[in-house]
Design an enzyme around this catalytic site. Sequence first.
Site, PDB file in Angstrom:
ATOM      1  CG  ASP A  42      -0.359  -0.085   2.528  1.00  0.00           C
ATOM      2  OD1 ASP A  42       0.882  -0.147   2.603  1.00  0.00           O
ATOM      3  OD2 ASP A  42      -1.103  -0.074   3.529  1.00  0.00           O
ATOM      4  CB  SER A  43       4.565   1.757  -0.247  1.00  0.00           C
ATOM      5  OG  SER A  43       4.766   0.629  -1.086  1.00  0.00           O
ATOM      6  CG  ASP A  81       0.620  -4.138   2.118  1.00  0.00           C
ATOM      7  OD1 ASP A  81       0.939  -5.073   2.874  1.00  0.00           O
ATOM      8  OD2 ASP A  81       1.344  -3.138   1.911  1.00  0.00           O
ATOM      9  CE  LYS A 110       3.421  -5.914   3.862  1.00  0.00           C
ATOM     10  NZ  LYS A 110       3.008  -4.707   4.617  1.00  0.00           N
ATOM     11  CD  GLU A 112       1.034  -1.435   7.917  1.00  0.00           C
ATOM     12  OE1 GLU A 112       0.830  -0.599   8.828  1.00  0.00           O
ATOM     13  OE2 GLU A 112       1.391  -1.124   6.766  1.00  0.00           O
ATOM     14  CD  GLU A 179       8.415  -0.113   7.309  1.00  0.00           C
ATOM     15  OE1 GLU A 179       7.417  -0.812   7.069  1.00  0.00           O
ATOM     16  OE2 GLU A 179       8.614   1.007   6.791  1.00  0.00           O
TER      17      GLU A 179
HETATM   18  O1  KIV Z   1       3.604  -1.095   1.502  1.00  0.00           O
HETATM   19  C1  KIV Z   1       4.809  -1.383   1.529  1.00  0.00           C
HETATM   20  O2  KIV Z   1       5.593  -1.033   0.656  1.00  0.00           O
HETATM   21  C2  KIV Z   1       5.299  -2.147   2.664  1.00  0.00           C
HETATM   22  C3  KIV Z   1       6.787  -2.249   2.806  1.00  0.00           C
HETATM   23  C4  KIV Z   1       7.291  -1.025   3.449  1.00  0.00           C
HETATM   24  C5  KIV Z   1       7.191  -3.464   3.559  1.00  0.00           C
HETATM   25  O3  KIV Z   1       4.539  -2.622   3.470  1.00  0.00           O
END
Ligand code: KIV
Length: 262
Positions: A42-43, A81, A110, A112, A179
Amino acid sequence: MTLHRLDEMRAGGEKIAMLTCYDAAFARLLDDAGVDVLLVGDSLGMVVQGHPSTLPVGLDQMAYHTECVVRGNRTAWVIADLPFGSYQQSTAQAVESAVRLMRAGANMVKLEGGGWTVPAVRALAERGIPVCGHIGFTPQTVHALGGYRVQGREESSAARMRREADELVAAGARMLIIELTPSAVARELSAALPIPVIGIGAGAGCHGQVLVLYDMLDLTPGRKPRFVRNFMDGGASLEEAVRRYVRDVKAGAFPDESLHGY
Ligand code: KIV
């Protein structure tokens, strides 16, 4: 790539090379260059959409980018994500959101955080949806954490990370991202856990490394985290830069142990 193979790599000491990826063209390039795992992170809210954080990213957008990546990919493992707001309300919401991303073609989802996420991780694992945890600095809670800060420096915070990691594994998580964490803490967790642990800004002691693609290609404007290396340095082509990343991760030449943290 399979979970079984990733477990074998962990057990055999072969480092796992992971990069974020958001579209089909890069998925093909990264896969061809030997990247083991593509993370539809989600970056993308920050590097593709231009937001100041990952919080505005929605589930529809994650599903769209996952489909794009899956179309370009041939062999890499694909993790998607679960974005902010798509698993916080209930385990039922987490399952529904994860199903959406798995239907888009992801191999794993994934999410968090530790502690409160355990019921959701267990519900997903029991339903046959592979889950990757993410602890240490968690971008979706950047405001609560007071900004981009290293997590696990104090013993109490390191102890909390150890507890969270153990609980996530017990709930069925099959991979863990750590992280922005002191390398000693990440190294200890990696040695103790029975699943692949992937670091970002967490030193060289993890089973693998992940970076935001646009950071390591030097495409992200402005200040970058200290632990990021510019793999385009010296005029490399995109493919050469990604191959260098894979080579350096596998050889233990990236990251530089002294350069974690912001
Ligand atoms: O969204 C993302 O790019 C991430 C990485 C920072 C691991 O979760």
